[in-house]
Design an enzyme around this catalytic site. Structure first.
Site, PDB file in Angstrom:
ATOM      1  N   ASP A   1      -6.104   0.847   0.776  1.00 37.83           N
ATOM      2  CA  ASP A   1      -6.143   1.078   2.224  1.00 37.83           C
ATOM      3  C   ASP A   1      -7.501   0.607   2.741  1.00 37.83           C
ATOM      4  OD1 ASP A   1      -8.020   2.961   1.562  1.00 37.83           O
ATOM      5  OD2 ASP A   1      -6.962   4.657   2.458  1.00 37.83           O
TER       6      ASP A   1
ATOM      7  N   LYS B   1       0.832  -1.205   0.000  1.00 41.39           N
ATOM      8  CA  LYS B   1       0.000   0.000   0.000  1.00 41.39           C
ATOM      9  C   LYS B   1       0.866   1.254   0.000  1.00 41.39           C
ATOM     10  CE  LYS B   1      -1.374   2.413   3.301  1.00 41.39           C
ATOM     11  NZ  LYS B   1      -1.848   2.993   4.570  1.00 41.39           N
TER      12      LYS B   1
END
Ligand code: SF4
Length: 215
Positions: free
Chosen positions: A142, A124
């Site tokens: 996320d 991420k």
């Protein structure tokens, strides 16, 4: 929203997200790829507002890897304490800063593969830095992106990695980075984790979660 009969459901969802959030952009404040990297590491389980308050002070004295590694672990923890998980985050920031100095000549690397080699940088974080700081095409998954995309039916996965794969397959590459921000905005403003405001959501007619609720 306006329907176009030639678009499929995913295209309609993306079109509506683009209409809703034309100015979607990162909420984290940064001036350089290095500042963005540190801010994203700090943002784990912390609000962007809190991170911005912390980094304003931290970056006023320590805005480069060279300046950061002059701090001891305890000194850095003192700056970032209020972000939570401060012990691990301080360790990652110092270790990543040393890696940047020793392996990348002092500059944050610009590929996902190299970013992933830095301490504390998972998929991420690497995707966010790659897309936001370097303009690359990536979809960082996320908590908001994961929740909203799976509710809408853009993805149908139980892990962030598979959700990223699903999103890459249904979203045109040119929109990957923008879609990341659209989904975050929608998650923060309408599709909340606990009580999604489906009654006010213009995506409701297209939403798999909403459709399942009505069955
Ligand atoms: S209809 Fe409800 S669950 Fe679906 S995207 Fe909108 S707020 Fe989220």
């Amino acid at each position: 929203m306006r329907y176009n009969l030639h678009m499929n459901t995913n295209e309609l969802i993306l079109s509506e997200l683009a209409r809703l959030y034309p100015d979607a952009r990162p909420a984290l404040e940064y001036r350089t790829p290095y500042e963005l990297l540190v801010a994203v590491i700090l943002s784990a389980q912390c609000t962007d507002e809190r991170v911005n308050a912390v980094t304003r002070e931290l970056f006023s004295e320590h805005a480069t890897p060279q300046a950061m590694v002059r701090l001891t672990q305890e000194e850095l923890e003192g700056y970032i304490y209020s972000c939570g998980l401060y012990h691990a985050k301080a360790k990652h920031i110092l270790s990543a800063s040393r890696d940047i100095l020793e392996k990348f000549g002092g500059s944050v690397p610009s590929t996902i593969r190299e970013l992933r080699t830095l301490s504390g940088v998972g998929q991420k974080t690497a995707n966010v830095v790659y897309s936001v700081a370097f303009g690359g095409d990536a979809i960082a998954v996320d908590t908001h992106v994961f929740r909203v995309s799976n509710r809408l039916g853009l993805a149908s996965s139980d892990t962030p990695a598979r959700t990223e794969e699903d999103l890459r397959s249904v979203i045109p590459q040119r929109d990957w980075s923008k879609a990341h921000h659209w989904l975050i905005y929608h998650g923060r403003r309408v599709c909340h984790a606990q009580r999604p405001d489906c009654a006010a959501c213009t995506l409701a007619p297209l939403c798999a979660f909403r459709a399942a609720q009505k069955e």
